[in-house]
Design a protein around this motif. Sequence first.
Motif, PDB file in Angstrom:
ATOM      1  N   ILE A 180       2.090 -19.990  21.499  1.00 14.76           N
ATOM      2  CA  ILE A 180       1.441 -19.155  22.514  1.00 14.76           C
ATOM      3  C   ILE A 180       0.325 -18.318  21.885  1.00 14.76           C
ATOM      4  O   ILE A 180      -0.781 -18.211  22.439  1.00 14.76           O
ATOM      5  CB  ILE A 180       2.477 -18.236  23.190  1.00 14.76           C
ATOM      6  N   LEU A 181       0.620 -17.731  20.716  1.00  9.38           N
ATOM      7  CA  LEU A 181      -0.386 -16.899  20.046  1.00  9.38           C
ATOM      8  C   LEU A 181      -1.617 -17.714  19.689  1.00  9.38           C
ATOM      9  O   LEU A 181      -2.754 -17.292  19.937  1.00  9.38           O
ATOM     10  CB  LEU A 181       0.218 -16.262  18.799  1.00  9.38           C
ATOM     11  N   GLN A 182      -1.378 -18.908  19.130  1.00 12.94           N
ATOM     12  CA  GLN A 182      -2.505 -19.756  18.762  1.00 12.94           C
ATOM     13  C   GLN A 182      -3.271 -20.208  19.999  1.00 12.94           C
ATOM     14  O   GLN A 182      -4.503 -20.240  20.007  1.00 12.94           O
ATOM     15  CB  GLN A 182      -2.005 -20.966  17.970  1.00 12.94           C
ATOM     16  N   LEU A 198      -5.065 -26.485  23.174  1.00  8.28           N
ATOM     17  CA  LEU A 198      -4.137 -27.418  23.816  1.00  8.28           C
ATOM     18  C   LEU A 198      -3.266 -28.131  22.791  1.00  8.28           C
ATOM     19  O   LEU A 198      -2.094 -28.426  23.056  1.00  8.28           O
ATOM     20  CB  LEU A 198      -4.930 -28.437  24.642  1.00  8.28           C
ATOM     21  N   GLY A 199      -3.823 -28.389  21.617  1.00  7.11           N
ATOM     22  CA  GLY A 199      -3.013 -28.989  20.560  1.00  7.11           C
ATOM     23  C   GLY A 199      -1.907 -28.057  20.101  1.00  7.11           C
ATOM     24  O   GLY A 199      -0.779 -28.485  19.859  1.00  7.11           O
ATOM     25  N   GLY A 219       3.829 -26.682  20.280  1.00  4.97           N
ATOM     26  CA  GLY A 219       4.944 -25.812  20.621  1.00  4.97           C
ATOM     27  C   GLY A 219       5.941 -26.520  21.512  1.00  4.97           C
ATOM     28  O   GLY A 219       7.155 -26.348  21.372  1.00  4.97           O
ATOM     29  N   PHE A 220       5.446 -27.350  22.430  1.00  2.00           N
ATOM     30  CA  PHE A 220       6.334 -28.112  23.322  1.00  2.00           C
ATOM     31  C   PHE A 220       7.030 -29.238  22.561  1.00  2.00           C
ATOM     32  O   PHE A 220       8.238 -29.448  22.700  1.00  2.00           O
ATOM     33  CB  PHE A 220       5.521 -28.674  24.488  1.00  2.00           C
ATOM     34  N   GLU A 258       8.761 -27.926  13.599  1.00  2.00           N
ATOM     35  CA  GLU A 258       8.733 -29.375  13.367  1.00  2.00           C
ATOM     36  C   GLU A 258       7.635 -29.720  12.371  1.00  2.00           C
ATOM     37  O   GLU A 258       6.464 -29.907  12.749  1.00  2.00           O
ATOM     38  CB  GLU A 258       8.530 -30.118  14.684  1.00  2.00           C
ATOM     39  N   VAL A 259       8.005 -29.797  11.071  1.00  2.00           N
ATOM     40  CA  VAL A 259       7.008 -30.092  10.037  1.00  2.00           C
ATOM     41  C   VAL A 259       6.542 -31.537  10.099  1.00  2.00           C
ATOM     42  O   VAL A 259       5.533 -31.889   9.469  1.00  2.00           O
ATOM     43  CB  VAL A 259       7.579 -29.764   8.634  1.00  2.00           C
ATOM     44  N   GLY A 260       7.253 -32.390  10.839  1.00  2.00           N
ATOM     45  CA  GLY A 260       6.804 -33.769  10.966  1.00  2.00           C
ATOM     46  C   GLY A 260       5.492 -33.915  11.696  1.00  2.00           C
ATOM     47  O   GLY A 260       4.832 -34.960  11.597  1.00  2.00           O
TER      48      GLY A 260
END
Length: 846
Positions: free
Chosen positions: A172-174, A302-303, A308-309, A316-318
Amino acid sequence: MGKSATSTPTPHHHVVSAEYQPRGFWALIGMQYQGAFNDNLYRYLIIFYLLNLSRLHSESMTAGEVGFLGLDPSDFVPALATILFAIPYIVLPGITGALSDRFSKQVISLRTKYLEVGIMIFAGVAFYMESIWFIWAIFFLMATQSAIFSPAKYGILPEILPEHRLSWGNGILQMMTILAIISGMGLAGPLYTLFSDNIYFTSFFLVAFSLIGLFTAQFITKPPPANPEKEIPIFPWSGMAKYFKVIYADRWLLLILVGYVYFWFAGALAQQNIIKLSNTVLQYTENQTSVLLVAVSLGIGLGALACGFWSRGRIEVGLIPLGALGMTFAAAFAAIPPGWVDVFTGLLSQLTPASWAAWGSSLPFSLLGAWGFYFWWLALWLFLLGFFAGVYDVPLAASLQQRAPEQMRGGILATTNMLTFVGIASSGVIFLGLGSLGLTPYGIFLLTAIMSLAIGVFISMKLPFFVLRMILWFFNTFILKLQVKGRDNIPEKGGALFVANHISVIDLFCVQAAVDRKVCFVLNRKADSVPWMRRMLAMVDVIYVDEAADEAQLDEVVAQIKARIANGSIICINNEARLSPEGPILPWFENYDILLEQPDTPLVPVFMSRLYQVLYTFSGDKLVWKKRGWARYPVWVHVGESLQQGLPALEVRLAIQELGRVTYTEKPTRHRMLHHAFIRSARRNLRRMAIADAITGELNYFKTLVGSIVFARKLKTVLDDRPMTGTLLPPTVGGVLTNVALQMLGKTVINLNYTLSNEGIASCARQCDLSQVLTSQKFLEKLPVEVPGETILLEDIKASVTGKDRLVAILLALLAPIGVLDRILAGRKRGTEELATIIFSSGSEG
């Protein structure tokens, strides 16, 4: 001056879900939006203003006023703006980090807003005086104010958000930061065009927005200071050596930092390159330049939101290598010059009908024709470059916050900011150098693609776990559907022992997918001898046990497990007695405590829903995937609460079984009703054999489904309104058709046990209030029993079936939705809470 030897940090404030204050978090987001908006609006007003001056007065102005040492202003202006913006982050990290640790981060945020209001007032004065160096000086002060706020902005998130919301909060912050950047960039062009003759009028907007941010800052959640006795160093980099030491000691943290610095370096380089490409090479207007800058920034926002989703409530480091790969392709396509893209334009014009061309030239598509195909081609790839950069950035930022030691988080984040802005400043210097060497903007985009690929490969080689997480994320997104319960029971840090019911290599990857941290698995050495297993296991941490291990070798494995847990690793063992049927009994099978040296080490039971023989099986050493009925096969992993040490091993295994019972009880059923499951299976396998007996022979699914519908329609005309109907039939084809037909009619089926006495059968009928019983004349002739209630013979039902009945049943079987069938046959919508059957068992059913 460093921290005094006697200072004692205050315990870090841990946030639980009950303490989360939504208003305080969203106030922070609102303030950050406003600050980033002002920064970018003022920055690009300056750039447009100075570039326009260089075009209008290139002959009368000296090189030092707009350019420097004869450099092209299209290189120098964006590069100087980048360098000036980065300098405060480079020279003040020790001070800003100490301020963030010593005072409440909400207080720091509020004070910087007061400073911003004053700076924006002087920005108007600088524009009014038309002093270029005064404008640059105010820009530098604005960057300084942002540098003071930065460690507080990111450091406050773990202090006001619970752990499971941290990745979401970063997203959200980003996203809001990027939206602010988009707004600032997008408004800069039109605002400059509107007030180009009186540019100082724009300061009224800047001051007004700063006052809004000042008001919003009042409502940010106020956490306690992380270290109120922290001394503020006089030397800007004072004490930073210890932060570098901590970062260097943690290989994961170090490589994440490298990737994070590259993100900001590449972003700054791309922004400068876009300005030069748009203004110099393509000769676009300020509005077009703003749109290109907005495209990449919108993509980042959007990325970040998508990341986040996609992270599903965790870090998720993947997604890091996935983002780097996407950046590579997007930058490479952005490097294609207009001449090559014109080939596609020509093909498009030849293939497009005249009516489409006329439609495309009308509003709202006139902009496509006015600005050209190449403009939108470039905007598309810049958007995708930003999108994958956002996917790449969010897990890096969240991992930095998570892995940074709590009492040093502010300082480490300040150090990180300093290094990222070293990268940003370096991008300005490199951009100037590449321009002086004659490298075109297209070449710079190609170089960005090569660097993105290199950094992704470098991090993946050093941390193969990231590649594993990317593969697991892909499977979890497109092939499997992982459902994790009890994620809060997974220890965030420190060693732990997981006792799980996993069976094979495939299962352990599902356990790893459910846990953010790296897990070490104890496996049979035989797994390493199978080539495909060896390649898969190369990406995870494994302790191998030989099939024929003697007591000394098993003791060595126990010592290795204990050492790994003591060093902070999660060890996952199987709850079976042996790793192979011929192998020795594992020493911890009778007492799991022998693997735990520390009394507070978590002992965590883990249950995973069955995959073996459902999703896959083995034929020797060959893996055989079984046909799946669902698009995404659901997998449930249930992590239990940590068990107290000293429990008998049997109690630990019983806890795993209890997790399994809870999992199967709570997980949603695939089919709402029993007959729904039969109908779906029948429609998928119409020609396959379904049922058979010695008298009737075989029936495929098609005939079974049609026969059940025929029976249901006929029975509907003879059965009464009572909810339960009895059957007195042997396990034959007729018995199956009758049971399915009664289910379709919404009846509770009571299969009376014909092995009971007449009194027993009558008792069952009375308990269920049966008035009608379906049976067969042939059956009654072979086994005379007294049928309670009205007797309905299947032979009579079968004799009444006509060709029309069969035709209607065929059409319903093939075409009618299940819900429609329910309404036709049962006359209502069915519910899962309805009773399916009552079984009067003698115990033989088990």
